[in-house]
Design an enzyme around this catalytic site. Structure first.
Site, PDB file in Angstrom:
ATOM      1  N   ARG A 236       1.042  -7.603 -94.715  1.00  0.00           N
ATOM      2  CA  ARG A 236       0.706  -8.763 -95.110  1.00  0.00           C
ATOM      3  C   ARG A 236      -0.736  -8.898 -95.439  1.00  0.00           C
ATOM      4  O   ARG A 236      -1.250  -8.461 -94.697  1.00  0.00           O
ATOM      5  CB  ARG A 236       1.133 -10.314 -94.835  1.00  0.00           C
ATOM      6  CG  ARG A 236       2.575 -11.211 -94.623  1.00  0.00           C
ATOM      7  CD  ARG A 236       2.762 -10.940 -96.237  1.00  0.00           C
ATOM      8  NE  ARG A 236       4.527 -11.895 -96.194  1.00  0.00           N
ATOM      9  CZ  ARG A 236       5.171 -11.013 -96.487  1.00  0.00           C
ATOM     10  NH1 ARG A 236       5.079  -9.625 -96.535  1.00  0.00           N
ATOM     11  NH2 ARG A 236       6.481 -11.868 -96.275  1.00  0.00           N
ATOM     12  N   GLU A 265      -2.564 -11.796-103.984  1.00  0.00           N
ATOM     13  CA  GLU A 265      -1.838 -11.001-104.174  1.00  0.00           C
ATOM     14  C   GLU A 265      -0.974 -11.966-106.007  1.00  0.00           C
ATOM     15  O   GLU A 265      -1.238 -12.679-105.722  1.00  0.00           O
ATOM     16  CB  GLU A 265      -0.919 -10.832-104.170  1.00  0.00           C
ATOM     17  CG  GLU A 265      -0.586  -9.220-102.979  1.00  0.00           C
ATOM     18  CD  GLU A 265       0.227  -9.505-102.418  1.00  0.00           C
ATOM     19  OE1 GLU A 265       1.781  -9.558-101.720  1.00  0.00           O
ATOM     20  OE2 GLU A 265       0.257  -8.195-101.495  1.00  0.00           O
ATOM     21  N   HIS A 283       2.961  -3.904-103.969  1.00  0.00           N
ATOM     22  CA  HIS A 283       3.755  -5.094-102.812  1.00  0.00           C
ATOM     23  C   HIS A 283       5.004  -4.080-102.944  1.00  0.00           C
ATOM     24  O   HIS A 283       6.173  -4.917-103.599  1.00  0.00           O
ATOM     25  CB  HIS A 283       3.522  -6.381-103.214  1.00  0.00           C
ATOM     26  CG  HIS A 283       4.357  -7.155-101.470  1.00  0.00           C
ATOM     27  ND1 HIS A 283       3.984  -8.142-101.259  1.00  0.00           N
ATOM     28  CD2 HIS A 283       5.250  -6.418-100.833  1.00  0.00           C
ATOM     29  CE1 HIS A 283       4.186  -8.624-100.224  1.00  0.00           C
ATOM     30  NE2 HIS A 283       5.368  -7.976 -99.802  1.00  0.00           N
TER      31      HIS A 283
HETATM   32  P1  NAP Z   1       9.235  -8.159 -86.391  1.00  0.00           P
HETATM   33  O1  NAP Z   1      11.164  -7.059 -86.314  1.00  0.00           O
HETATM   34  O2  NAP Z   1       9.823  -9.106 -85.857  1.00  0.00           O
HETATM   35  O3  NAP Z   1       8.048  -7.508 -85.207  1.00  0.00           O
HETATM   36  C1  NAP Z   1       7.339  -7.742 -86.196  1.00  0.00           C
HETATM   37  C2  NAP Z   1       6.261  -6.753 -84.464  1.00  0.00           C
HETATM   38  O4  NAP Z   1       4.956  -7.686 -85.329  1.00  0.00           O
HETATM   39  C3  NAP Z   1       7.083  -7.530 -83.193  1.00  0.00           C
HETATM   40  O5  NAP Z   1       6.708  -6.307 -82.971  1.00  0.00           O
HETATM   41  C4  NAP Z   1       5.559  -8.738 -82.706  1.00  0.00           C
HETATM   42  O6  NAP Z   1       4.945  -7.886 -81.307  1.00  0.00           O
HETATM   43  C5  NAP Z   1       4.612  -7.937 -83.768  1.00  0.00           C
HETATM   44  N1  NAP Z   1       4.038  -9.206 -83.886  1.00  0.00           N
HETATM   45  C6  NAP Z   1       3.708 -10.496 -83.961  1.00  0.00           C
HETATM   46  N2  NAP Z   1       2.469 -11.149 -83.594  1.00  0.00           N
HETATM   47  C7  NAP Z   1       1.758 -10.701 -83.211  1.00  0.00           C
HETATM   48  C8  NAP Z   1       0.752 -10.668 -82.703  1.00  0.00           C
HETATM   49  N3  NAP Z   1      -0.436 -11.524 -82.817  1.00  0.00           N
HETATM   50  N4  NAP Z   1      -0.889  -9.738 -82.855  1.00  0.00           N
HETATM   51  C9  NAP Z   1       0.491  -8.221 -82.362  1.00  0.00           C
HETATM   52  N5  NAP Z   1       1.871  -7.725 -82.541  1.00  0.00           N
HETATM   53  C10 NAP Z   1       2.277  -9.555 -83.496  1.00  0.00           C
HETATM   54  O7  NAP Z   1       9.489  -7.553 -87.943  1.00  0.00           O
HETATM   55  P2  NAP Z   1       9.359  -6.974 -88.942  1.00  0.00           P
HETATM   56  O8  NAP Z   1      11.344  -6.839 -89.554  1.00  0.00           O
HETATM   57  O9  NAP Z   1       9.704  -5.339 -88.520  1.00  0.00           O
HETATM   58  O10 NAP Z   1       8.532  -6.752 -89.920  1.00  0.00           O
HETATM   59  C11 NAP Z   1       7.425  -6.680 -89.297  1.00  0.00           C
HETATM   60  C12 NAP Z   1       6.797  -7.763 -91.081  1.00  0.00           C
HETATM   61  O11 NAP Z   1       6.409  -6.874 -92.353  1.00  0.00           O
HETATM   62  C13 NAP Z   1       7.154  -9.035 -91.613  1.00  0.00           C
HETATM   63  O12 NAP Z   1       7.396  -9.751 -91.262  1.00  0.00           O
HETATM   64  C14 NAP Z   1       7.272  -8.955 -93.422  1.00  0.00           C
HETATM   65  O13 NAP Z   1       5.360  -9.591 -93.129  1.00  0.00           O
HETATM   66  C15 NAP Z   1       6.314  -7.273 -93.505  1.00  0.00           C
HETATM   67  N6  NAP Z   1       7.050  -6.736 -94.683  1.00  0.00           N
HETATM   68  C16 NAP Z   1       6.739  -6.326 -95.514  1.00  0.00           C
HETATM   69  C17 NAP Z   1       6.917  -5.498 -96.530  1.00  0.00           C
HETATM   70  C18 NAP Z   1       6.241  -5.425 -97.842  1.00  0.00           C
HETATM   71  O14 NAP Z   1       7.219  -5.257 -98.632  1.00  0.00           O
HETATM   72  N7  NAP Z   1       4.970  -4.569 -97.239  1.00  0.00           N
HETATM   73  C19 NAP Z   1       7.981  -6.043 -96.316  1.00  0.00           C
HETATM   74  C20 NAP Z   1       9.205  -6.004 -95.395  1.00  0.00           C
HETATM   75  C21 NAP Z   1       8.451  -6.327 -94.022  1.00  0.00           C
HETATM   76  P3  NAP Z   1       6.561  -8.890 -80.375  1.00  0.00           P
HETATM   77  O15 NAP Z   1       7.321  -7.884 -80.430  1.00  0.00           O
HETATM   78  O16 NAP Z   1       6.016  -8.057 -79.302  1.00  0.00           O
HETATM   79  O17 NAP Z   1       6.731  -9.669 -80.382  1.00  0.00           O
END
Ligand code: NAP
Length: 322
Positions: A236, A265, A283
């Site tokens: 993000r 955005e 995005h």
């Molecule tokens: P996820 O499985 O929940 O993984 C999130 C990771 O971030 C986890 O490893 C978590 O740590 C870590 N994290 C959370 N808070 C943190 C902090 N304060 N400091 C350091 N690490 C932290 O989520 P996901 O499915 O991989 O998706 C991740 C994100 O990608 C989404 O929330 C979204 O914002 C973004 N995204 C972007 C797009 C795009 O179009 N560009 C598309 C899809 C998703 P822990 O494992 O230790 O809890």
């Protein structure tokens, strides 16, 4: 399914979802923006919100909908939803994890390759006649065999890691906690990770907890005092201090960046757009037809399951701890 169930669509939804949504429910499209008085009248009937990953669902909007039971987000990130306000009212939030892991991981690697090998610039070099006029392009950076640091080792972070291995890269990461089951090195924070990375990929959720996690100090560590390091942000825009990133790119603190997401955005600062060694995307992390259809089906499936009294397909973690 009953058309008598009223659903508020809070933003322009994907055309891959709207036909199913309108077929099953009475949908009020962005009524909170277009006709707040009408929303006031209908509010006691609205039982669900249909949202995209970028939608804002504020505490104020939630408070205006006394019959609200469910918020279904078409997207894995739901940082636009005031989850605390929803949880306080016992309202469930669902999202669409996993079905987009491959696409977002593919894009992260694509941006890393583009930033390292200057592919968009190479394309322009051929098109604008520079090749014939000036000769070969300046040399680029090698990606294969380098060190990849991943900030956020969740579902998508792990998909990025497996792709990095195929490029012969070493993988290290940071997250809130170490993952003992994964074969990658854990570092305690983004700065320590950046200092040992050639490419730093950001893939955490957005929201208050990660705001400006990637700041000037982290970027300086990535650059190692020699203008090295590439930053890739597919998380993000809020996770990166955009002003600090622009300074770091302009001043040669880091070598380049590949960005899919931005602070405000779809506005992207003119200064950022003017920097030649940054690759920009609007995005598009999950923006393929197949994946967007899978996300739409899952977002719709959550609504259907809820109103049929079946278990939810993909509630957010907050729901489990409610
Ligand atoms: P996820 O499985 O929940 O993984 C999130 C990771 O971030 C986890 O490893 C978590 O740590 C870590 N994290 C959370 N808070 C943190 C902090 N304060 N400091 C350091 N690490 C932290 O989520 P996901 O499915 O991989 O998706 C991740 C994100 O990608 C989404 O929330 C979204 O914002 C973004 N995204 C972007 C797009 C795009 O179009 N560009 C598309 C899809 C998703 P822990 O494992 O230790 O809890």
């Amino acid at each position: 399914m009953s058309e008598a169930i009223h659903v508020l669509a809070v933003s322009k939804l994907s055309p891959l979802w709207t036909p199913q949504l309108h077929a099953a429910y009475t949908v009020h499209d962005r009524l909170h923006e277009t006709d707040p008085a009408a929303l006031e009248r209908l509010a006691p009937q609205i039982r669900a919100i249909a949202a995209s990953g970028e939608s804002k669902v504020s505490a104020e909007l939630i408070a205006r909908l006394p019959a609200l039971e469910l918020i279904s987000v078409m997207g894995v990130g739901y940082d636009g939803v005031d989850v605390a306000a929803a949880k306080a009212r016992g309202i469930t939030v669902t999202h669409t994890p996993n079905v987009l892991n491959d696409d977002v991981a593919d894009l992260a690697i694509g941006l890393a390759l583009c930033a390292a090998r200057q592919l968009p610039q190479a394309d322009r070099y051929v098109r604008d006649g520079s090749w014939a006029a000036k000769g070969p392009m300046p040399l680029a950076r090698k990606l294969s065999g380098g060190r990849m640091g991943i900030v956020g080792m969740g579902r998508i972070g792990q998909a990025i890691a497996t792709r990095a291995l195929a490029f012969g890269m070493s993988v290290a990461y940071t997250a809130r906690s170490a993952k003992p089951g994964l074969p990658y090195r854990y570092l305690p924070d983004a700065k320590a990770l950046a200092a040992e990375s050639d490419v730093l990929v950001v893939i955490t959720p957005g929201g208050a907890a990660t705001r400006k996690l990637i700041n000037a100090e982290v970027l300086a560590a990535l650059g190692k005092g020699r203008g090295e390091g590439i930053l890739v942000n597919v998380a993000r825009g809020s996770v990166v201090d955009e002003a600090a990133l622009i300074d770091a790119l302009e001043q040669g603190v880091i070598a380049g960046a590949g960005l899919d997401v931005f602070e405000n955005e779809p506005q992207v600062p003119e200064r950022l757009r003017a920097i030649p060694h940054v690759v920009l995307a609007p995005h598009i992390g999950s923006a393929t037809g197949a994946t967007r259809q899978a996300m739409a089906d899952l977002a719709h499936g959550n609504l259907q399951a809820y109103f049929a009294g079946r278990p939810l397909l993909t509630p957010t973690p907050e729901y489990h701890t409610a």
